[in-house]
Design an enzyme around this catalytic site. Structure first.
Site, mmCIF file in Angstrom:
data_model
loop_
_atom_site.group_PDB
_atom_site.id
_atom_site.type_symbol
_atom_site.label_atom_id
_atom_site.label_comp_id
_atom_site.label_asym_id
_atom_site.label_seq_id
_atom_site.Cartn_x
_atom_site.Cartn_y
_atom_site.Cartn_z
ATOM 1 N N ARG A 168 4.279 -10.712 2.956
ATOM 2 C CA ARG A 168 3.880 -9.363 2.641
ATOM 3 C C ARG A 168 2.240 -9.490 2.730
ATOM 4 O O ARG A 168 1.637 -8.790 1.747
ATOM 5 C CB ARG A 168 4.329 -8.841 1.127
ATOM 6 C CG ARG A 168 5.614 -8.753 1.086
ATOM 7 C CD ARG A 168 6.122 -7.442 1.922
ATOM 8 N NE ARG A 168 7.440 -7.294 2.086
ATOM 9 C CZ ARG A 168 8.338 -7.673 2.602
ATOM 10 N NH1 ARG A 168 8.090 -8.662 3.572
ATOM 11 N NH2 ARG A 168 9.773 -7.624 2.495
ATOM 12 N N SER A 242 9.511 -0.713 -2.410
ATOM 13 C CA SER A 242 9.214 -1.638 -3.763
ATOM 14 C C SER A 242 7.776 -1.734 -3.894
ATOM 15 O O SER A 242 6.818 -1.845 -3.235
ATOM 16 C CB SER A 242 9.482 -3.223 -3.102
ATOM 17 O OG SER A 242 10.938 -3.146 -2.629
ATOM 18 N N GLU A 338 2.666 -4.229 -4.591
ATOM 19 C CA GLU A 338 2.889 -4.154 -2.939
ATOM 20 C C GLU A 338 1.856 -3.295 -2.259
ATOM 21 O O GLU A 338 1.190 -3.581 -1.376
ATOM 22 C CB GLU A 338 4.298 -4.087 -2.435
ATOM 23 C CG GLU A 338 4.559 -4.324 -1.060
ATOM 24 C CD GLU A 338 5.896 -4.191 -0.641
ATOM 25 O OE1 GLU A 338 6.645 -5.061 -1.315
ATOM 26 O OE2 GLU A 338 6.226 -3.565 0.054
HETATM 27 C C1 LIG Z 1 11.501 4.208 0.769
HETATM 28 C C2 LIG Z 1 10.579 2.951 1.378
HETATM 29 C C3 LIG Z 1 11.120 1.795 1.826
HETATM 30 C C4 LIG Z 1 10.223 0.726 2.098
HETATM 31 N N1 LIG Z 1 10.784 -0.204 2.641
HETATM 32 C C5 LIG Z 1 10.115 -1.329 2.964
HETATM 33 C C6 LIG Z 1 10.835 -2.646 3.479
HETATM 34 O O1 LIG Z 1 11.858 -2.815 3.616
HETATM 35 N N2 LIG Z 1 10.045 -3.451 3.835
HETATM 36 C C7 LIG Z 1 8.452 -3.451 3.972
HETATM 37 O O2 LIG Z 1 7.750 -4.413 4.383
HETATM 38 N N3 LIG Z 1 7.678 -2.415 3.509
HETATM 39 C C8 LIG Z 1 8.899 -1.262 3.082
HETATM 40 N N4 LIG Z 1 7.932 -0.110 2.604
HETATM 41 C C9 LIG Z 1 6.641 -0.073 2.479
HETATM 42 C C10 LIG Z 1 6.026 0.911 3.904
HETATM 43 O O3 LIG Z 1 7.035 1.554 4.563
HETATM 44 C C11 LIG Z 1 5.535 -0.048 4.762
HETATM 45 O O4 LIG Z 1 4.427 -0.919 4.397
HETATM 46 C C12 LIG Z 1 4.790 0.386 6.148
HETATM 47 O O5 LIG Z 1 4.253 -0.370 7.026
HETATM 48 C C13 LIG Z 1 3.743 1.308 5.631
HETATM 49 O O6 LIG Z 1 3.322 2.089 6.855
HETATM 50 P P1 LIG Z 1 2.491 3.488 6.661
HETATM 51 O O7 LIG Z 1 2.033 3.955 7.956
HETATM 52 O O8 LIG Z 1 3.259 4.381 5.727
HETATM 53 O O9 LIG Z 1 1.003 2.889 6.029
HETATM 54 P P2 LIG Z 1 0.076 3.504 4.747
HETATM 55 O O10 LIG Z 1 0.774 3.501 3.608
HETATM 56 O O11 LIG Z 1 -0.478 4.698 5.521
HETATM 57 O O12 LIG Z 1 -0.870 2.239 4.782
HETATM 58 C C14 LIG Z 1 -0.605 1.107 4.287
HETATM 59 C C15 LIG Z 1 -1.897 0.139 4.499
HETATM 60 O O13 LIG Z 1 -2.339 0.150 5.908
HETATM 61 C C16 LIG Z 1 -3.615 0.440 6.156
HETATM 62 N N5 LIG Z 1 -3.601 0.916 7.390
HETATM 63 C C17 LIG Z 1 -2.539 2.105 7.890
HETATM 64 N N6 LIG Z 1 -2.694 2.163 9.321
HETATM 65 C C18 LIG Z 1 -3.665 1.253 9.533
HETATM 66 C C19 LIG Z 1 -4.121 1.130 10.904
HETATM 67 N N7 LIG Z 1 -3.707 1.626 12.142
HETATM 68 N N8 LIG Z 1 -5.079 0.022 10.933
HETATM 69 C C20 LIG Z 1 -5.538 -0.630 9.915
HETATM 70 N N9 LIG Z 1 -5.206 -0.437 8.880
HETATM 71 C C21 LIG Z 1 -4.143 0.414 8.764
HETATM 72 C C22 LIG Z 1 -3.919 1.224 5.082
HETATM 73 O O14 LIG Z 1 -5.204 1.329 4.815
HETATM 74 C C23 LIG Z 1 -3.387 0.681 3.750
HETATM 75 O O15 LIG Z 1 -3.915 -0.506 3.301
HETATM 76 C C24 LIG Z 1 9.104 1.047 2.167
HETATM 77 C C25 LIG Z 1 8.384 2.226 1.859
HETATM 78 C C26 LIG Z 1 9.320 3.205 1.179
HETATM 79 C C27 LIG Z 1 8.778 4.714 0.820
#
Ligand SMILES: Cc1cc2nc3c(=O)[nH]c(=O)nc-3n(C[C@H](O)[C@H](O)[C@H](O)COP(=O)(O)OP(=O)(O)OC[C@H]3O[C@@H](n4cnc5c(N)ncnc54)[C@H](O)[C@@H]3O)c2cc1C
Length: 342
Positions: A168, A242, A338
């Site tokens: 992570r 999580s 996280e």
């Molecule tokens: C129901 C649920 C289940 C999940 N299950 C998992 C799982 O099984 N495993 C897991 O690892 N995660 C899980 N997650 C967490 C999440 O889905 C992941 O971390 C995902 O990669 C976040 O993507 P996002 O586009 O929503 O990021 P955001 O929430 O928009 O951003 C997350 C981080 O990335 C940065 N960021 C976003 N886009 C960019 C970019 N293009 N360049 C640089 N920085 C950027 C943001 O500034 C922030 O720091 C889960 C979340 C939910 C709601």
């Protein structure tokens, strides 16, 4: 030609984060073309503002209005970009939906990412915390990514070593935090594929279905079924998956805890340490299914904080702090959040 920047003022972020927190951004810009980043670099007033990069908003806890510039990364496109004798290279733009991208690779008969099906969010955010689930993680198939660097105004490519992937974690949470935008990610998908059934629950789900030699699509379907059964749907109840990472402790710490708590859930690591199941620790402190106001801990999942409706980011942070304090007091173990807390 210079890209035009359509900056919005006091833009609500409520529908742009999966906790459904109603805060606003002083300035908001949707990036659909990386040329907009070059144009942004030539606007000192915007460049100097605090910056928040946003993908799908599924790993964020927004605790207050953001006084700077939110860059919503929404560029799209997927293409096969090369191959060698062992692997096929596929490049996805950062704004592509992660699960949609995984399904696209499977439809092209390019296996590898199936264990990571149905993780919310965008491709560009996936390297940030090296997303992982069901015995696989992004780093297993990551090849390279292009980033725009706000310090130099240039676009450059980072390979796997540059990214320092760990559990992570990656360089994007440290030295490159808010400094670079990931524009696209290239994956190396194996020509010789083998099913990854390391995760017992996944193997059991396939066995229950009577599938002995699963295809990548069978695995994806099984992962989708398990995740849908276990995890709350953020479109129905606000959450960010999580909320706490599984803490890693030394063998001595783990042995001392095991002597006191025989049911302790722990997994040995290659470096001799142990990863503890954070959900078990939270549950033992009596928090599963409990709430403070509208901020709660999910009844089936002690690791998932939920917004029952109307909770503020500060309410959720208060709950997370209480939970973390209790775990520290009972087990002497620090829980790390996280999601990014803003
Ligand atoms: C129901 C649920 C289940 C999940 N299950 C998992 C799982 O099984 N495993 C897991 O690892 N995660 C899980 N997650 C967490 C999440 O889905 C992941 O971390 C995902 O990669 C976040 O993507 P996002 O586009 O929503 O990021 P955001 O929430 O928009 O951003 C997350 C981080 O990335 C940065 N960021 C976003 N886009 C960019 C970019 N293009 N360049 C640089 N920085 C950027 C943001 O500034 C922030 O720091 C889960 C979340 C939910 C709601």
């Amino acid at each position: 030609m210079t890209a035009k920047l359509h900056i919005l003022h006091h833009h609500s972020l409520r529908t742009l984060n999966t906790f459904g927190i109603d805060v606003s951004a002083a300035r908001y810009l949707k990036i659909t073309d990386s040329a907009q980043l070059d144009a942004l670099y030539r606007e000192p007033a915007l460049l100097e503002m605090p910056r928040l990069l946003l993908g799908g908003g599924s790993n964020l806890l927004l605790t207050q209005d953001f006084s700077g510039l939110v860059l919503h990364i929404a560029n799209e496109g997927i293409a096969i970009t090369g191959e060698d004798d062992r692997q096929v290279f596929v490049t996805a733009q950062a704004g592509e939906n992660w699960h949609g991208f995984v399904q696209w690779t499977l439809a092209q008969e390019l296996p590898g990412l199936e264990n990571l099906s149905l993780i919310p969010g965008c491709v560009g955010a996936a390297p940030i915390q090296n997303i992982g689930a069901y015995g696989s993680e992004l780093a297993d198939y990551f090849h390279a990514c292009d980033v725009f660097d706000f310090h130099t105004g240039e676009t450059r490519s980072l390979n796997k070593q540059d990214c320092h992937f760990a559990y992570r974690d990656s360089v994007f949470k440290h030295d490159l935090r808010e400094r670079v935008v990931i524009i696209n990610v290239t994956f190396a998908l194996p020509k010789q594929w083998r099913a990854n059934l390391r995760y017992a629950e996944l193997a059991n789900e396939l066995a229950t279905r009577g599938i002995q030699s699963p295809t990548a699509s069978d695995i994806s379907q099984a992962v989708i079924t398990i995740r849908t059964r276990k995890l709350p749907d953020p479109t129905k109840i606000g959450n960010a998956g999580s909320f706490f990472k599984n803490p890693v402790v030394t063998a001595d710490q783990r042995d001392a805890l095991l002597a006191k708590y025989q049911a302790l859930v722990s997994y040995s690591q290659t470096d001799g340490g142990y990863k503890l199941a954070a959900g078990w620790l939270v549950e033992q402190c009596g928090w599963k299914g409990k709430s403070i106001g509208a901020a709660g801990i999910h009844a089936q999942h002690a690791l998932v904080l939920v917004n029952h409706g109307g909770a503020s980011g500060a309410d959720l942070l208060h709950l997370a702090t209480q939970v973390g304090d209790d775990v520290l007091e009972k087990f002497g173990v620090v829980l790390e959040p996280e999601p990014l807390i803003v």
